[in-house]
Write a protein that holds these residues in place. Structure first.
Motif, PDB file in Angstrom:
ATOM      1  N   LEU A 160      36.730  48.528  25.160  1.00 42.69           N
ATOM      2  CA  LEU A 160      36.386  49.926  24.895  1.00 42.69           C
ATOM      3  C   LEU A 160      35.841  50.621  26.144  1.00 42.69           C
ATOM      4  O   LEU A 160      35.481  51.784  26.097  1.00 42.69           O
ATOM      5  N   SER A 161      35.773  49.888  27.251  1.00 46.91           N
ATOM      6  CA  SER A 161      35.103  50.361  28.456  1.00 46.91           C
ATOM      7  C   SER A 161      36.092  50.741  29.554  1.00 46.91           C
ATOM      8  O   SER A 161      37.168  50.163  29.655  1.00 46.91           O
ATOM      9  N   PHE A 162      35.684  51.698  30.376  1.00 43.26           N
ATOM     10  CA  PHE A 162      36.447  52.035  31.570  1.00 43.26           C
ATOM     11  C   PHE A 162      35.528  52.728  32.571  1.00 43.26           C
ATOM     12  O   PHE A 162      34.458  53.225  32.211  1.00 43.26           O
ATOM     13  N   ARG A 214      40.482  55.950  41.086  1.00 41.38           N
ATOM     14  CA  ARG A 214      41.061  54.956  40.169  1.00 41.38           C
ATOM     15  C   ARG A 214      40.412  55.044  38.799  1.00 41.38           C
ATOM     16  O   ARG A 214      39.262  55.449  38.681  1.00 41.38           O
ATOM     17  N   ILE A 215      41.155  54.589  37.806  1.00 42.47           N
ATOM     18  CA  ILE A 215      40.593  54.306  36.487  1.00 42.47           C
ATOM     19  C   ILE A 215      40.611  52.792  36.368  1.00 42.47           C
ATOM     20  O   ILE A 215      41.665  52.172  36.477  1.00 42.47           O
ATOM     21  N   VAL A 216      39.445  52.207  36.159  1.00 41.16           N
ATOM     22  CA  VAL A 216      39.329  50.752  36.070  1.00 41.16           C
ATOM     23  C   VAL A 216      38.982  50.382  34.629  1.00 41.16           C
ATOM     24  O   VAL A 216      37.891  50.703  34.159  1.00 41.16           O
ATOM     25  N   PRO A 217      39.896  49.736  33.894  1.00 41.02           N
ATOM     26  CA  PRO A 217      39.591  49.337  32.521  1.00 41.02           C
ATOM     27  C   PRO A 217      38.604  48.174  32.498  1.00 41.02           C
ATOM     28  O   PRO A 217      38.538  47.372  33.433  1.00 41.02           O
ATOM     29  N   GLY A 218      37.830  48.083  31.419  1.00 43.46           N
ATOM     30  CA  GLY A 218      36.884  46.980  31.276  1.00 43.46           C
ATOM     31  C   GLY A 218      35.576  47.250  31.986  1.00 43.46           C
ATOM     32  O   GLY A 218      35.281  48.379  32.361  1.00 43.46           O
ATOM     33  N   GLN A 219      34.799  46.200  32.159  1.00 39.06           N
ATOM     34  CA  GLN A 219      33.457  46.305  32.736  1.00 39.06           C
ATOM     35  C   GLN A 219      33.405  45.575  34.071  1.00 39.06           C
ATOM     36  O   GLN A 219      32.743  44.561  34.219  1.00 39.06           O
ATOM     37  N   ARG A 220      34.119  46.099  35.055  1.00 39.22           N
ATOM     38  CA  ARG A 220      34.274  45.401  36.332  1.00 39.22           C
ATOM     39  C   ARG A 220      33.400  45.943  37.459  1.00 39.22           C
ATOM     40  O   ARG A 220      33.362  45.368  38.519  1.00 39.22           O
ATOM     41  N   THR A 221      32.737  47.073  37.254  1.00 39.06           N
ATOM     42  CA  THR A 221      31.936  47.662  38.333  1.00 39.06           C
ATOM     43  C   THR A 221      30.532  47.066  38.364  1.00 39.06           C
ATOM     44  O   THR A 221      30.058  46.480  37.389  1.00 39.06           O
TER      45      THR A 221
END
Length: 151
Positions: free
Chosen positions: A88-90, A67-74
């Motif tokens: 600006l994060s992924f 997956r490509i996860v946009p934002g700062q979710r990890t």
């Protein structure tokens, strides 16, 4: 680079994004250990691998990305959260979602280019199925054969 947000030729935009990925950029890489640091990233000439230099040359096969996860979710991003840089994060998740490569781009255009280029490469050959998680209105619209960025 010309503005990626154009409605005339989506395939040309994706081709331009892939060329930009091959040329590479300095992206802020978050890791499991230590503080985030700038590393040079580029796409391999055969477009199958993302390569970067950290303490040594590292790589990630795009075929292993789930997956490509946009934002700062990890979890990795949560250690040094920068909410002002969320757009600006992924993250690229791999190893069945157990690992992630977490990156921040310098500006909105660079983020659009990297996400669009990686998305096109990762979804190609898989029925055009989008692997971008959490994208909604105003993000990326996927239409089986065409992809458009909306600013």
């Amino acid at each position: 680079m010309a503005d990626l947000v154009s409605y005339g030729n989506a395939n040309r935009d994706i081709d331009q994004a892939i060329i930009a990925l091959k040329e590479g950029a300095q992206l802020l890489k978050y890791g499991r250990k230590g503080k985030p640091k700038f590393c040079p990233f580029r796409l391999s000439t055969d477009e199958s691998t993302l390569i970067w230099i950290s303490s040594s040359e590292r790589s990630l096969k795009l075929a292993s990305v789930t997956r490509i996860v946009p934002g700062q979710r990890t979890a990795v991003f949560q250690r040094y959260l920068r909410p002002e840089k969320d757009y600006l994060s992924f993250s690229l998740t791999y190893n069945n979602g157990k690992r992630s490569l977490d990156l921040i781009c310098k500006d909105k255009v660079e983020a659009q280019v990297w996400i669009a280029g990686l998305k096109a490469l990762i979804s190609s050959g898989r029925g055009g199925r989008s692997k971008i998680d959490g994208w909604s209105d105003g993000g990326l619209y996927v239409d089986a054969r065409k992809e458009y960025l909306f600013g």
